[in-house]
Enzyme design. Structure first.
Site, PDB file in Angstrom:
ATOM      1  NE  ARG A  63       3.098 -16.194 -11.080  1.00 24.23           N
ATOM      2  CZ  ARG A  63       2.251 -15.343 -10.535  1.00 24.23           C
ATOM      3  NH1 ARG A  63       2.642 -14.109 -10.282  1.00 24.23           N
ATOM      4  NH2 ARG A  63       1.023 -15.704 -10.233  1.00 24.23           N
TER       5      ARG A  63
ATOM      6  CG  HIS B 110      -2.199  -0.750   0.953  1.00 25.13           C
ATOM      7  ND1 HIS B 110      -2.939  -1.348   1.945  1.00 25.13           N
ATOM      8  CD2 HIS B 110      -2.864  -1.010  -0.204  1.00 25.13           C
ATOM      9  CE1 HIS B 110      -4.011  -1.925   1.411  1.00 25.13           C
ATOM     10  NE2 HIS B 110      -3.975  -1.733   0.112  1.00 25.13           N
TER      11      HIS B 110
ATOM     12  NE  ARG C 243      -8.515 -14.791 -11.328  1.00 21.00           N
ATOM     13  CZ  ARG C 243      -7.263 -14.391 -11.101  1.00 21.00           C
ATOM     14  NH1 ARG C 243      -6.341 -14.547 -12.032  1.00 21.00           N
ATOM     15  NH2 ARG C 243      -6.946 -13.829  -9.946  1.00 21.00           N
TER      16      ARG C 243
ATOM     17  CG  ASN D  74       1.622 -12.257 -14.314  1.00 13.93           C
ATOM     18  OD1 ASN D  74       2.193 -11.718 -15.256  1.00 13.93           O
ATOM     19  ND2 ASN D  74       0.922 -11.584 -13.437  1.00 13.93           N
ATOM     20  CG  ASP D  75       0.089 -18.605 -12.770  1.00 10.32           C
ATOM     21  OD1 ASP D  75       1.134 -18.466 -12.119  1.00 10.32           O
ATOM     22  OD2 ASP D  75      -1.026 -18.671 -12.239  1.00 10.32           O
TER      23      ASP D  75
ATOM     24  NE  ARG E 281      -5.264  -9.611 -10.131  1.00  8.74           N
ATOM     25  CZ  ARG E 281      -4.988  -8.355 -10.497  1.00  8.74           C
ATOM     26  NH1 ARG E 281      -5.684  -7.357  -9.962  1.00  8.74           N
ATOM     27  NH2 ARG E 281      -4.032  -8.099 -11.372  1.00  8.74           N
TER      28      ARG E 281
ATOM     29  CD  GLU F 252      -4.053 -19.401 -15.198  1.00  7.01           C
ATOM     30  OE1 GLU F 252      -3.331 -18.524 -14.703  1.00  7.01           O
ATOM     31  OE2 GLU F 252      -5.189 -19.659 -14.766  1.00  7.01           O
TER      32      GLU F 252
END
Length: 588
Positions: free
Chosen positions: A471, A195, A338, A460-461, A302, A437
């Site tokens: 990762r 944050h 998702r 990313n995946d 998400r 992915e």
């Protein structure tokens, strides 16, 4: 002392020049305290704890009110979240329990609970969620300061422009920074998704975090150059370095002016192709930023954040209200939701998931949802109901086989039938797609394309699974690269297979927001590019200079390369040719 270059993580862009001001963290030099109390002391100690809580709440409310004026309600919600910890049974409730059950002093109870929660969060492989422990520690330090009757540090005493140097900066301190006196900051610890990093970007204060052991070389009063774009802090720069960075500073100022002209405009290439740029959303502040950038919709919502910020499984009505609220705010633009992407690597305090040695390959995402079908169906019903209020698409994560997709689709269709029988409205043309992915989906893309309504590539995946690189493991991070030719070939083959069946392909991984990758993705024919809101204007700028034919030539050279380093070199050379040396800092 000669010139010293300290490398860190750039979390907020920009170059600043100034003297170092070393800031002491809360808790440094704290007085010793007793760890145990006598049973007859418990009532008085609980009252002392409650008084510290009341003082902490009052301070946080004042900070919230101030930050609402300077940053708006979305960013002030970060501190509002800290305030909520003081009523959270898993945090404050457990502190009270430690005092009552174990006769721990309030200070020891705070310390114990923070250690316990830190251990839980440390196991999480989602960087954003993992780093929420900083908010918990911030609240804990505020409680401790009042328990020991010392003031929680602030920066109101800084009267002249400086570059702040600190072990770390808490969110509640960062939100109060004044960029007239704090030109930028550098810390020893921290990451992109804290944050503190989010707030520094919102405030427009350049920042370099995670400098590690080299941080010890920074001394009060040192002359510094802070480069938040490249993640570099230069101590005692010589004349040549200063002149070089003055020139870069002027280039960045000019580039920022150019970027501002693209906000609100459609993303269009130099030869007239319009590109759909969407945003990835997990928290309310990200949604607001995407709307402000006038993105073309949400390419990834998400939903796991709904579950991670709750004390128990959110019911259908709770989920429906959140999904509907988001969909309505996008005024008919597509919102890809998702389904729950959680598992052994993302823990819920109220769900006792079994430990897994290799959670990335374990019971997670669609696998877990198909195992917990009632939980899954509750979420599906809530999303499907929200589709009556806008353009909703449902996306299933971590699908590896056709059977998984068919089972998930069957549950969605069953939920639709139940809603229809109950007279509850929904979009009967609602699309069902998957995240691409896992390599098995790439290999069977021609088969999947006949059944799914759309794909969204999670780079990313996909990179992680294609290259067998964790990762989150810094020891092999140098092997993780979406410019690897094998990854590029996978992406192109999926897009080609989907387009043969008339299906659209989006991308919601970090590659979609990288201007250096823009020519490659454009040449592949990617239909929807979804990224963090801060990248939208940059991608519009990059696309505005691109011609499809030139991009296709670059793609052919990249696909025929042997290494990621070769591809990156080609992309950088292409970028320099298209944009000129004065704009080289645009990729970020």
């Amino acid at each position: 002392m000669g010139e010293l270059r300290i490398q860190g993580i750039g979390v907020s862009e920009g170059i600043r020049f100034g003297r170092a001001f070393v800031y002491a963290l809360a808790g440094e030099g704290r007085a010793a305290y007793a760890e145990r109390i006598e049973p007859d002391q418990v009532p008085a100690e609980l009252e002392r704890l409650e008084q510290a809580k009341r003082q902490s709440v009052a301070e946080l409310e004042a900070i919230i009110a101030k930050s609402e004026l300077t940053l708006g309600k979305e960013k002030s919600a970060i501190i509002q979240g800290q305030k909520s910890f003081l009523n959270d049974p898993a945090f404050y409730g457990e502190i009270v329990s430690q005092v009552k059950r174990k006769q721990a002093s309030p200070e020891k109870a705070v310390e114990t609970v923070v250690a316990q929660l830190s251990a839980v969060f440390e196991k999480m492989n989602n960087a954003y969620v993992k780093e929420r422990i900083h908010d918990i520690k911030d609240v804990a330090e505020r409680l401790m300061s009042h328990l020991q009757q010392v003031s929680y540090p602030d920066l109101s005493f800084i009267q002249e422009p400086v570059i702040l140097v600190a072990e770390d900066l808490t969110p509640s301190v960062t939100v109060q920074l004044d960029k007239r006196t704090v030109l930028g900051f550098v810390t020893r610890i921290g990451g992109q998704t804290t944050h503190t990093a989010i707030l520094s970007r919102s405030l427009g204060i350049p920042a370099v975090v995670g400098t590690g052991e080299a941080f010890a070389a920074l001394k009060h009063g040192d002359e510094l150059i802070l480069d938040g774009t490249e993640g570099v802090c230069i101590v005692c720069p010589d004349a040549a370095t200063t002149a070089n960075y003055r020139e870069k500073f002027e280039q960045e100022q000019a580039a920022a002016e150019k970027l501002s002209a693209y906000r609100g405009l459609p993303a269009r290439t130099a030869d007239g192709t319009t590109v759909e740029l969407a945003v990835n959303v997990g928290m309310p502040e990200e949604m607001r930023e995407g709307i402000a950038e006038e993105a073309d919709g949400v390419g990834l919502f998400r939903t796991e954040f709904l579950f991670m910020h709750a004390d128990g499984f959110p019911d259908e009505e709770d989920q429906f209200r959140v999904y509907r609220g988001m969909v309505e705010q996008w005024n008919g633009k597509p919102v890809v939701i998702r389904t729950l992407d959680i598992g052994g690597d993302k823990e819920l305090s109220y769900w006792d998931l079994p430990h897994e040695d290799n959670p990335f390959l374990g019971m997670r995402a669609i696998r877990l949802c198909l195992h917990e079908r009632e939980l899954f169906k509750t979420q599906l019903r809530a999303i499907i109901r929200a589709s009556a209020f806008g353009c909703v698409k449902i996306m299933f994560p971590m699908v590896s086989s056709m059977q998984e997709f068919r089972e998930a689709k069957a549950l969605a269709l069953q939920a639709m039938q139940e809603l229809k029988a109950a007279g509850i409205a929904y979009d009967e043309k609602l699309e069902l797609g998957i995240m691409a992915e896992i390599p098995s989906v790439i290999q069977l893309a021609d088969r999947f394309a006949k059944e799914v309504d759309f794909f969204s590539i999670g780079t990313n995946d996909l990179v992680q699974y294609t290259l067998a690189v964790d990762r989150m493991n810094e020891k092999v991070a140098h092997l993780y690269d979406y410019f690897h030719p094998a990854v590029l070939r996978s992406i192109r083959s999926l897009i080609d297979a989907a387009h043969r069946e008339g299906k659209r392909v989006g991308m919601c991984g970090s590659m979609a927001g990288d201007p250096l990758a823009a020519p490659l993705l454009l040449a592949m024919g990617l239909d929807e590019w979804s990224m963090d809101a801060a990248s939208v204007a940059k991608q519009k700028f990059a696309l505005s200079r691109l011609h499809a034919e030139e991009c296709r030539a670059l793609l052919e050279r990249a696909i025929d390369s042997d290494t990621a380093a070769e591809v990156r070199g080609q992309a950088k050379d292409f970028y320099e040719t298209k944009f000129g040396a004065e704009e080289q800092r645009q990729p970020g």
